[in-house]
Scaffold this motif. Structure first.
Motif, PDB file in Angstrom:
ATOM      1  N   THR A 121      37.832  22.957  44.689  1.00  0.00           N
ATOM      2  CA  THR A 121      38.462  23.106  43.384  1.00  0.00           C
ATOM      3  C   THR A 121      37.450  22.799  42.293  1.00  0.00           C
ATOM      4  O   THR A 121      36.603  21.922  42.453  1.00  0.00           O
ATOM      5  CB  THR A 121      39.696  22.191  43.227  1.00  0.00           C
ATOM      6  N   SER A 122      37.543  23.544  41.210  1.00  0.00           N
ATOM      7  CA  SER A 122      36.673  23.301  40.053  1.00  0.00           C
ATOM      8  C   SER A 122      37.358  22.449  39.005  1.00  0.00           C
ATOM      9  O   SER A 122      36.723  21.986  38.071  1.00  0.00           O
ATOM     10  CB  SER A 122      36.249  24.643  39.430  1.00  0.00           C
ATOM     11  N   ASN A 123      38.667  22.274  39.156  1.00  0.00           N
ATOM     12  CA  ASN A 123      39.442  21.492  38.193  1.00  0.00           C
ATOM     13  C   ASN A 123      40.547  20.771  38.950  1.00  0.00           C
ATOM     14  O   ASN A 123      41.624  21.312  39.185  1.00  0.00           O
ATOM     15  CB  ASN A 123      40.022  22.405  37.112  1.00  0.00           C
ATOM     16  N   THR A 144      29.508  31.365  48.572  1.00  0.00           N
ATOM     17  CA  THR A 144      29.140  31.969  47.283  1.00  0.00           C
ATOM     18  C   THR A 144      30.129  33.044  46.850  1.00  0.00           C
ATOM     19  O   THR A 144      30.121  33.455  45.693  1.00  0.00           O
ATOM     20  CB  THR A 144      27.734  32.579  47.350  1.00  0.00           C
ATOM     21  N   THR A 145      30.982  33.516  47.754  1.00  0.00           N
ATOM     22  CA  THR A 145      31.973  34.532  47.375  1.00  0.00           C
ATOM     23  C   THR A 145      33.188  33.930  46.692  1.00  0.00           C
ATOM     24  O   THR A 145      34.001  34.664  46.134  1.00  0.00           O
ATOM     25  CB  THR A 145      32.442  35.330  48.608  1.00  0.00           C
ATOM     26  N   THR A 146      33.342  32.610  46.745  1.00  0.00           N
ATOM     27  CA  THR A 146      34.508  31.982  46.127  1.00  0.00           C
ATOM     28  C   THR A 146      34.331  31.901  44.615  1.00  0.00           C
ATOM     29  O   THR A 146      33.220  31.884  44.102  1.00  0.00           O
ATOM     30  CB  THR A 146      34.750  30.573  46.693  1.00  0.00           C
ATOM     31  N   SER A 147      35.459  31.840  43.929  1.00  0.00           N
ATOM     32  CA  SER A 147      35.462  31.868  42.466  1.00  0.00           C
ATOM     33  C   SER A 147      35.749  30.483  41.904  1.00  0.00           C
ATOM     34  O   SER A 147      36.366  29.636  42.559  1.00  0.00           O
ATOM     35  CB  SER A 147      36.520  32.855  41.975  1.00  0.00           C
ATOM     36  N   ASN A 148      35.320  30.267  40.666  1.00  0.00           N
ATOM     37  CA  ASN A 148      35.651  29.035  39.948  1.00  0.00           C
ATOM     38  C   ASN A 148      36.814  29.239  38.979  1.00  0.00           C
ATOM     39  O   ASN A 148      37.217  28.306  38.284  1.00  0.00           O
ATOM     40  CB  ASN A 148      34.438  28.521  39.175  1.00  0.00           C
ATOM     41  N   VAL A 171      38.978  32.411  50.805  1.00  0.00           N
ATOM     42  CA  VAL A 171      39.936  32.996  49.862  1.00  0.00           C
ATOM     43  C   VAL A 171      40.059  32.138  48.614  1.00  0.00           C
ATOM     44  O   VAL A 171      39.943  30.920  48.659  1.00  0.00           O
ATOM     45  CB  VAL A 171      41.333  33.166  50.501  1.00  0.00           C
ATOM     46  N   ASP A 172      40.268  32.816  47.496  1.00  0.00           N
ATOM     47  CA  ASP A 172      40.623  32.156  46.241  1.00  0.00           C
ATOM     48  C   ASP A 172      42.135  32.212  46.119  1.00  0.00           C
ATOM     49  O   ASP A 172      42.763  33.241  46.408  1.00  0.00           O
ATOM     50  CB  ASP A 172      39.981  32.864  45.054  1.00  0.00           C
ATOM     51  N   ILE A 173      42.714  31.113  45.664  1.00  0.00           N
ATOM     52  CA  ILE A 173      44.168  31.006  45.602  1.00  0.00           C
ATOM     53  C   ILE A 173      44.590  30.654  44.183  1.00  0.00           C
ATOM     54  O   ILE A 173      44.108  29.676  43.614  1.00  0.00           O
ATOM     55  CB  ILE A 173      44.687  29.946  46.586  1.00  0.00           C
ATOM     56  N   ASP A 174      45.443  31.478  43.633  1.00  0.00           N
ATOM     57  CA  ASP A 174      45.984  31.240  42.297  1.00  0.00           C
ATOM     58  C   ASP A 174      47.420  30.770  42.464  1.00  0.00           C
ATOM     59  O   ASP A 174      48.270  31.506  42.979  1.00  0.00           O
ATOM     60  CB  ASP A 174      45.920  32.531  41.474  1.00  0.00           C
ATOM     61  N   ILE A 175      47.694  29.560  42.032  1.00  0.00           N
ATOM     62  CA  ILE A 175      49.012  28.953  42.242  1.00  0.00           C
ATOM     63  C   ILE A 175      49.784  28.957  40.933  1.00  0.00           C
ATOM     64  O   ILE A 175      49.371  28.349  39.952  1.00  0.00           O
ATOM     65  CB  ILE A 175      48.873  27.507  42.751  1.00  0.00           C
ATOM     66  N   ASN A 176      50.908  29.649  40.921  1.00  0.00           N
ATOM     67  CA  ASN A 176      51.798  29.657  39.779  1.00  0.00           C
ATOM     68  C   ASN A 176      53.142  29.073  40.206  1.00  0.00           C
ATOM     69  O   ASN A 176      53.359  28.766  41.374  1.00  0.00           O
ATOM     70  CB  ASN A 176      51.962  31.081  39.241  1.00  0.00           C
ATOM     71  N   GLN A 177      54.037  28.946  39.269  1.00  0.00           N
ATOM     72  CA  GLN A 177      55.293  28.284  39.578  1.00  0.00           C
ATOM     73  C   GLN A 177      56.101  29.039  40.614  1.00  0.00           C
ATOM     74  O   GLN A 177      56.685  28.437  41.517  1.00  0.00           O
ATOM     75  CB  GLN A 177      56.121  28.107  38.307  1.00  0.00           C
TER      76      GLN A 177
END
Length: 809
Positions: free
Chosen positions: A40-42, A175-179, A214-220
């Motif tokens: 995690t970047s944050n 290196t393929t993962t996103s921040n 994988v990059d994971i975007d968590i929303n409600q």
């Protein structure tokens, strides 16, 4: 600690040569036996996103989760500023161990006033290791150059000093993962957590691939997954059976009944290439006498219905595929004018496509256009025929269309599951006693093979009931760790042109939250924000910053929550009114006006005093925020004390002097019908023109009143009487917020909130209450179109620590 274990299981449902070199990146410190990495970047954003995720809160109630949560308790002490890695591995005794890696800074490890915490220093072989114990849980930590390294295992700590090998394959996939996403996960086979993300028991992650990142975007209400999977160029991993083939459009959903449990589909452009790859993987000869049945097939699907299954063949050449079945045309039934035939080779699919298909009882079949459907029971064939003819297949359902937007049309392998099968997959991976998942009607993962790797897309989405026209629907309920201090407001994302939410909690943390409920950042401020937050373009390049004041600071923050130099500007004396931002000629030469009691200070964007502004002091304390108005070609700066109203020019000299004096209320000054407008402490309306002529109008307002205007619309609230353009409405007696006016889509909207009964009202310009109002709300609202659709949204406080986002449909 909840966020650590929850993130670990995000990927469940979807789912090397070494060189010696100097370690400089976080990934270089990953222990050798690590099988899963969370990045995690944050960290604060991740924690809040997990806390607000409906799906992940259900996972948090499982026993497995709770056990690991307790083990990871000490990790709450960390306050990283940059990337953080959480690594999981098993030791020689098959015990689970974790490792934390991040860059060190002075405030990283906070233990002040912490109860039940002890630590001691272990010094040996020129190494210093700290042994920490929190509530009987022990972990070890050390510093290597500028990297903080902590682990539940002292052996892992010892090894990091000695191990100089770097896994180059792991480094490449890292290196393929996103921040830019909530978190990223890298997973290897033979890990102790994730066994499979397929319905089919014969498909497991150990034989499927090597690395998954994988990059994971968590929303409600949804979790979005994007990344890649890579396997070595060998015949030992299942993903490589798609090597040399081109993914085709998946169409199995077009024939899958909406009352089924889901489906799996895999595609190829050349069956012979696919079959050769699969034979190498299974290490058995292909069945040559059945090859002709699949020669013109580009997609094979499996539909799941309770314990029953149906195999679907999608044919490019229907006539040729029918010819391959000439010996199998023994009609045993007819349903809705569709012939059902017996099939003498029920195990051909398991023999030809194992381990993708293990079904061996396909002894009946029918043909629906270019689909050839094989099953064990007549009932499942009849269900498929009926739904296909009635157009009630999965493809027609709104919840499937919603998740399809996150997926590509063509994929090598895709699986879609309903709530029941989603729960089964989770339980297969040790997550038992999960709450109801009935609103997660469709979840999916797909793999799109590309040269020597595959793209991965996945989605878990809570289905929403289609909004009724003129209804008001609650879209988000965003919970923070602490109570909310001020009124949430919208700000503009200069990249997407959509709206985001900014709000502050009682610990003076300021949050920026996306319009999907994702907390983008949290920043500790010196004090509470005064008034509303302005947006400015300080560099004149289209990028917007947040500008505002607290009692002793003026802040300018960039899109990521970072201070814009030379701000924050510090003040010894208290700032007593919200920061006023003036852009006289709309050329972004901003002026920032700071009010301190009866004094005003005008600054430029370099935090330098503007020498040309000569006004220094009012006759008494300024009781409202100074405002800038433009009438014709002239600028006016206006504010007031209890007994004097000031109307100045740009340089701070008096431009208009009111011809009468009054005792004023604390209500703002407005420009209404080209006149400076406010009220007296008795509730009379005062208007002053550009020549200083003053008019007083008795509107029968009480001393407890509020006003709001646009250039042509006057709104007043007196006790429980709301007046809009001379049209009045009697409200129930209560404790009302100040009214607000919004001019959106060429319409006037007026809102007030009863803070006593927590009811928010919304009226049109004719004082008519809009349909389905009032709604629950605990503060004044902010209203706008926050996304790309045509519907308006508004935000308000909900419970003490929550923000509600409503949509007016």
């Amino acid at each position: 600690m909840r966020f650590f274990y929850t993130t670990l299981f995000l990927f469940i449902v979807f789912s090397c040569s070494n060189t010696s070199t100097k370690k400089s990146k976080l990934i270089d410190f990953v222990p050798e036996k690590t099988s899963l990495i969370i990045k995690t970047s944050n960290l604060e954003s991740l924690k809040n996103s997990l806390h607000n995720s409906d799906f992940l809160q259900k996972l948090s109630k499982t026993t497995s989760y709770e056990n690991l949560e307790k083990k990871l308790e000490g990790l709450s002490l960390l306050k990283p500023k940059n990337d953080l890695l959480i690594c999981f591995s098993e030791d020689n005794n098959d015990s689970l161990q974790y490792t934390i890696i991040t860059k060190h800074h002075n405030l990283l490890f906070k233990i002040d006033s912490l109860k039940n915490y002890t630590e001691e220093s272990l010094i040996y072989k020129n190494k210093t290791i700290t042994k920490s114990t929190l509530n009987n849980n022990t972990f070890y930590s050390t510093l290597i150059d500028s990297t903080f390294f902590a682990s539940s295992s002292k052996t892992i700590i010892d090894d990091v000093f000695n191990n100089k090998n770097i896994d180059s394959d792991l480094e490449k996939i890292y290196t393929t993962t996103s921040n830019d996403k909530t978190t990223s996960i890298i997973i290897k086979p033979n890990n102790p957590f994730i066994k499979s993300f397929f319905i089919n028991d014969s498909l497991n992650i150990n034989s499927f691939t090597n690395y998954i990142a994988v990059d994971i975007d968590i929303n409600q209400d949804d979790i979005l997954i994007n990344g890649i999977t890579k396997a070595s160029d060998s015949t030992e991993t299942l993903i490589n059976i798609f090597k040399g083939t081109i993914p085709q459009e998946n169409l199995t959903q077009n024939i899958t009944p909406s009352n089924s449990d889901g489906f799996m589909s895999f595609t190829f452009d050349d069956y012979k290439t696919f079959k050769t790859n699969l034979s190498k993987f299974t290490q058995k000869d292909s069945i040559t006498n059945t090859m002709s049945l699949f020669d013109n097939i580009i997609e094979v699907g499996v539909i799941y219905e309770d314990k029953n299954k149906a195999v679907i063949l999608n044919s490019l050449d229907v006539i040729a595929t029918k010819d391959a079945l000439l010996s199998e045309q023994n009609n045993i039934d007819t349903y809705r004018q569709i012939d059902i035939y017996s099939f003498s080779k029920p195990d051909v699919f398991a023999n030809s496509f194992s381990p993708l298909i293990s079904f061996k009882n396909a002894n009946k079949y029918c043909v629906l256009d270019h689909f050839f459907v094989f099953a064990e029971s007549t009932e499942i064939l009849q269900n498929i025929i009926a739904n296909y003819q009635n157009k009630t297949t999965l493809n027609e359902r709104s919840y499937f269309k919603d998740i399809k937007q996150q997926l590509t049309d063509a994929s090598s392998l895709i699986t879609v599951v309903n709530p029941s099968n989603l729960k089964d997959v989770l339980e297969k991976n040790g997550l038992n006693a999960i709450g109801k998942l009935d609103k997660y009607n469709a979840s999916a993962i797909q793999f799109i093979y590309d040269t020597n790797f595959a793209h991965v897309n996945g989605i878990i989405k809570k289905s929403k009931i289609k909004a009724i026209l003129n209804s008001v629907s609650e879209e988000l309920n965003i919970k923070l760790e602490h109570e909310i201090l001020n009124t949430p407001q919208f700000v503009t994302n200069h990249i997407t042109k959509q709206k985001e939410i900014v709000v502050q909690d009682i610990t003076n943390n300021l949050y920026l939250i996306s319009n999907t409920g994702k907390i983008l950042w949290k920043k500790q401020l010196q004090g509470p924000v005064l008034g509303t937050i302005n947006q400015i373009d300080i560099y004149k390049n289209g990028r917007l910053q947040l500008a505002f004041a607290t009692p002793n600071r003026v802040y300018v923050l960039d899109r990521n929550g970072n201070d814009v130099s030379p701000f924050p500007a510090k003040f010894n004396d208290n700032i007593t009114q919200p920061l006023s931002v003036f852009d006289y000629d709309k050329n972004k030469n901003y002026r920032l006006l700071v009010t301190q009691g009866k004094y005003t200070l005008m600054y430029d964007v370099n935090a330098k005093l503007v020498k040309g502004f000569t006004f220094k002091s009012a006759n008494n304390t300024i009781i409202c925020q100074p405002k800038h108005f433009r009438i014709g070609s002239k600028d006016f700066i206006s504010f007031k004390t209890q007994n004097k109203l000031y109307i100045l020019n740009r340089t701070g000299k008096a431009r208009v002097t009111p011809k009468t004096s009054n005792t004023y209320s604390k209500e703002p000054i407005f420009l209404y019908q080209n006149k400076f407008t406010t009220t007296t402490d008795k509730g009379d309306l005062i208007t002053i023109d550009t020549k200083g002529n003053t008019a007083i109008q008795n509107l029968n307002l009480s001393e407890n009143h509020s006003i709001e205007t646009t250039s042509k619309t006057l709104v007043t609230l007196s006790e429980n009487k709301l007046t809009i353009k001379n049209k009045s409405v009697e409200l129930d007696y209560g404790n009302y917020s100040k009214p607000r006016i919004f001019y959106l889509n060429d319409k006037i909207y007026v809102t007030v909130t009863d803070l006593q009964t927590q009811k928010t009202y919304l009226y049109d310009s004719q004082a008519k209450l809009l349909s389905n109002f009032p709604v629950y709300g605990n503060s004044i609202i902010d209203m706008d179109n926050v996304d790309k659709d045509k519907n308006l949204e508004f935000i308000t406080k909900g419970d003490a620590n929550s923000i509600l986002l409503y949509q007016i449909n």
